[in-house]
Design an enzyme around this catalytic site. Sequence first.
Site, PDB file in Angstrom:
ATOM      1  N   LEU A   1      -7.098   5.608  56.277  1.00 30.55           N
ATOM      2  CA  LEU A   1      -8.391   5.115  56.233  1.00 30.55           C
ATOM      3  C   LEU A   1      -9.334   6.288  56.035  1.00 30.55           C
ATOM      4  O   LEU A   1      -9.192   7.472  56.965  1.00 30.55           O
ATOM      5  CB  LEU A   1      -8.761   4.266  57.777  1.00 30.55           C
ATOM      6  CG  LEU A   1     -10.283   3.696  57.655  1.00 30.55           C
ATOM      7  CD1 LEU A   1     -10.479   2.890  56.493  1.00 30.55           C
ATOM      8  CD2 LEU A   1     -10.247   3.179  59.014  1.00 30.55           C
TER       9      LEU A   1
ATOM     10  N   ILE B   1      -6.434   9.460  59.203  1.00 32.04           N
ATOM     11  CA  ILE B   1      -7.803   9.514  58.877  1.00 32.04           C
ATOM     12  C   ILE B   1      -7.818  10.427  57.933  1.00 32.04           C
ATOM     13  O   ILE B   1      -7.716  11.597  57.794  1.00 32.04           O
ATOM     14  CB  ILE B   1      -8.653   9.809  60.184  1.00 32.04           C
ATOM     15  CG1 ILE B   1      -8.410   8.966  61.384  1.00 32.04           C
ATOM     16  CG2 ILE B   1     -10.122   9.874  59.788  1.00 32.04           C
ATOM     17  CD1 ILE B   1      -8.779   7.385  61.083  1.00 32.04           C
ATOM     18  N   LYS B   2      -8.539  10.138  56.733  1.00 34.21           N
ATOM     19  CA  LYS B   2      -8.789  10.827  55.660  1.00 34.21           C
ATOM     20  C   LYS B   2     -10.308  11.679  55.495  1.00 34.21           C
ATOM     21  O   LYS B   2     -11.255  11.087  55.829  1.00 34.21           O
ATOM     22  CB  LYS B   2      -9.002   9.956  53.932  1.00 34.21           C
ATOM     23  CG  LYS B   2      -7.506   9.592  53.638  1.00 34.21           C
ATOM     24  CD  LYS B   2      -7.511   8.612  52.743  1.00 34.21           C
ATOM     25  CE  LYS B   2      -7.639   9.386  51.353  1.00 34.21           C
ATOM     26  NZ  LYS B   2      -7.377   8.274  49.951  1.00 34.21           N
ATOM     27  N   ILE B   3      -9.953  12.920  55.557  1.00 33.30           N
ATOM     28  CA  ILE B   3     -10.889  13.881  55.633  1.00 33.30           C
ATOM     29  C   ILE B   3     -11.103  14.635  54.240  1.00 33.30           C
ATOM     30  O   ILE B   3      -9.757  15.033  54.038  1.00 33.30           O
ATOM     31  CB  ILE B   3     -10.948  14.720  56.910  1.00 33.30           C
ATOM     32  CG1 ILE B   3     -11.187  14.103  58.013  1.00 33.30           C
ATOM     33  CG2 ILE B   3     -11.943  15.814  56.762  1.00 33.30           C
ATOM     34  CD1 ILE B   3     -11.021  14.593  59.108  1.00 33.30           C
TER      35      ILE B   3
END
Length: 371
Positions: free
Chosen positions: A110, A141-143
């Site tokens: 996400l 978590i997408k960064i």
Amino acid sequence: MEKNNVKRIHDFDQSIWLDFIDRKIMDTGELQKLIDEDGVRGVTSNPAIFEKAISSSSDYDADIKELSQQDLSNEDLFYKLAVRDIKRAADLFKPVYEEEVKGADGYISLEVSPYLARDTEGTIRQARELWEAVDRENVMIKIPGTAEGLPAIRTCISEGININVTLLFSLDRYETVANAYISGLEDRLEKNQPIDHIASVASFFLSRIDVMVDPVLKENGLNELYGEVAIASAKKAYEIYKRVFSSERFKKLEAKGARPQRLLWASTSSKNPDFSDTKYVEALIGPNTVNTIPMDTLEAFRDHGQASNTLENDLDKATRTLEQLKEAGIDLEDITQRLEEEGIEKFNQPYGKLLDAIAEQKKKALASNNS
């Protein structure tokens, strides 16, 4: 019974993740079927995927109506919807996550708001919020791997948050990201906290490189390199991966249970109709990697894809390809920087559209509630 073509890829220790999510694919059982029959081992999402899912169906209308009763911004409402989907998908993939080598796969990604791509502190804050909201150990978590994203990646890894680093085009930036991951693990270890459960991938984008480079190649009379630069870059990235994660520095962490940050091939649908629709899958199959592919590409590979260990084939050719660019005065670093800027914009646009669509649906919901 003959093995499914997509499943064959796993024989070479590469994991296939699906670059798509919506409610329909879960409601109909299609996602479970992809797990069972194709051996799909994870899911990635992004703002454009959610925009399409929410704007093009009525599957989210009831939730939007319900959430409209709360005092939420359009962005907060979107993330409430997204978190529900991500939790549900994570639970579907929990058996994959719980397999014999626990945590090898089964992850759902996400993404933080694309509006935060240049905001380190905002990224860290939202990554923490989303990680807490999904409350699943098999979520990433997408960064984005922007310069501003690097300290956020390090901080989040040090806090035990699984991270999918997205939007990578440059070899130099990829190596910096791998080192940010290692630094985050070292920071965590210094605080006497465990590192054996943390997972991360570095998403290296492919077809977009060729889309931008190929016209430049034609201008410079380098037609023989047409469609070759992205794959050459990926092969060189894998060389960096092997060097960084076999270093003495990483071995110290490995002794404490750390896992390498796997390379993930992204943007693997062929954008050029002259190319095979399985080009960016077939050329880069190899150990300890992930390929996240959209549904059309998965179906194409299932139909006619050829699975074999190709990632380390023709490494000399890959090196020579990148050397030829330099010799022709083509600055790949400049091109990859432009791709990063363009990539941020390509996520900002659908995200803006998504928030507008939510605003419109909220308005309708509030009007019907008041009538």
